[in-house]
Design an enzyme around this catalytic site. Structure first.
Site, PDB file in Angstrom:
ATOM      1  N   TYR A  49       0.867  -1.184   0.000  1.00  0.00           N
ATOM      2  CA  TYR A  49       0.000   0.000   0.000  1.00  0.00           C
ATOM      3  C   TYR A  49       0.901   1.231   0.000  1.00  0.00           C
ATOM      4  CZ  TYR A  49      -2.982   3.813   1.344  1.00  0.00           C
ATOM      5  OH  TYR A  49      -3.626   5.020   1.349  1.00  0.00           O
ATOM      6  N   GLU A 106      -3.418   7.649  -4.235  1.00  0.00           N
ATOM      7  CA  GLU A 106      -3.240   6.336  -3.593  1.00  0.00           C
ATOM      8  C   GLU A 106      -2.981   5.245  -4.624  1.00  0.00           C
ATOM      9  OE1 GLU A 106      -5.870   4.822  -0.135  1.00  0.00           O
ATOM     10  OE2 GLU A 106      -6.720   3.872  -1.923  1.00  0.00           O
TER      11      GLU A 106
END
Length: 378
Positions: free
Chosen positions: A101, A189
């Site tokens: 992530y 993101e």
């Protein structure tokens, strides 16, 4: 403003972040053609602005162009959390060795952007934060200095990224910072950022949230707005430069000034009521703008009464009153209204409203308590 995955990836690619080969389409036949171009084995991803697409069946692996066409037909007929799937992204299949992530977001408490990373990619970051918060690395970024190389190295070391990938990771980190700052992002993101089986580092998924207030600088981004996820009233409000957010209560609010609007909603709740919206008509609102605001409030079937709270400084109270009367003559509402006007030309405005048999109040407390009583049938 949220961007779709394919839109975010177009931006990422423009700033040098590697992404899988692929194209977006709205037809199953074109999806088949894209699969043929990519060698047959592809991933089909629904393009809707909600999470949980995979669990809902909106992301599927196809092993041939024929299967791609069949699955594309299925996905394009779906609704995911109430949103219709109008487009799909067809991408090359990628063998994954490791998932990470990686993202940059605004941290309001720290009052600066924060770089976030976790060795547990591919799942919701909220789930990781709940289950294993120690596995999320957070690095605050000084907006005047920007993202520094040593910060990226600290992150790479903290998530146990193999050193042979640090250079690629560094380049992606700086590219992500550039797209975040230059596009006025609230969030940039990558989940997951993957190391592929052939040792490439690329963004397998992408998510961008753009600050709405910056869109006057980004006409190309403004054109990417997906209206399916927005309330029709909020779309209409934007045409008139009104700040409007629909809520779940029964008392419609029309106020000038964001702070006064928040205070109005607080006092409504203090007296046992629930606001139906936040609406700031702004300073210097014309009668036309006020009429538009009134129409938007009354389009909500849950509204049982309307509370008008105007502090006349730049905005003249008589001008607001004329806008209200114009909207009443046009919309012909069947709900009672309570008005409190204070400031420039307040007496003239109140006189206009009194002639129209509208209830008025001298203070906000009186106006809010009266609106709550009226909304409850009193």
């Amino acid at each position: 403003m949220k961007l779709h995955e394919y839109q975010s990836k177009l931006l990422f690619s423009r700033f040098g972040i590697p992404t899988p080969k692929g194209r977006v389409t709205a037809t199953a036949n074109e999806a088949k053609q894209i699969a043929e171009e990519l060698g047959g084995r592809v991933v089909i991803k629904s393009q809707v602005l909600v999470g949980g697409r995979g669990k809902a069946g909106g992301i599927r692996l196809a092993k041939s162009p024929k299967e791609t066409e069949e699955l594309a037909t299925l996905i394009l007929g779906m609704e995911i959390k109430g949103l219709p799937v109008r487009k799909i992204l067809v991408e090359e299949g990628v063998g994954i060795a490791k998932e990470i992530y990686f993202g940059i977001a605004n941290d309001r408490s720290a009052k600066c952007p924060v770089l976030m990373a976790s060795s547990e990619g591919g799942v919701d970051i909220e789930e990781v934060a709940h289950r294993s918060p120690e596995k999320i690395v957070k690095i605050p970024i000084d907006p005047l200095l920007g993202l520094r190389d040593y910060q990226v190295r600290d992150v790479a070391a903290s998530i146990d990224l193999p050193k042979n990938h640090w250079r690629a990771f560094m380049e992606i980190a700086h590219s992500l910072w550039n797209v975040y700052t230059e596009c006025d992002g609230d969030l940039a993101e990558i989940n997951p950022l993957v190391i592929t089986e052939d040792q490439r580092v690329m963004a397998l998924d992408a998510k961008m949230v753009i600050d709405d207030n910056s869109l006057f600088r980004h006409a190309d981004l403004a054109d990417m707005r997906d209206l399916d996820v927005e309330d029709p009233s909020e779309i209409e409000a934007r045409k008139y430069s009104l700040s409007y957010i629909k809520l779940d209560g029964q008392i419609g609010c029309m106020v000038n000034g964001a702070g006064l609007a928040m205070a109005t909603m607080d006092i409504i709740k203090l007296y046992g009521g629930e606001p139906a919206n936040f609406l700031d008509i702004g300073g210097g609102a014309s009668a036309e703008k006020v009429a538009a605001a009134f129409r938007i409030i009354l389009s909500d079937p849950n509204v049982k009464t309307v509370l008008i709270n105007i502090f006349g400084g730049i905005t003249r109270c008589d001008e607001v009153a004329r806008g209200i009367l114009s909207a009443i003559s046009e919309v012909k509402p069947h709900v009672p209204m309570v008005a409190r006007l204070v400031g420039t030309n307040a007496e003239e405005g109140l006189q206009l409203l009194s002639n129209a048999n509208m209830q008025t109040a001298e203070t906000l407390v009186d106006a809010a308590s009266l609106a709550v009583i009226v909304a409850k049938g009193g």
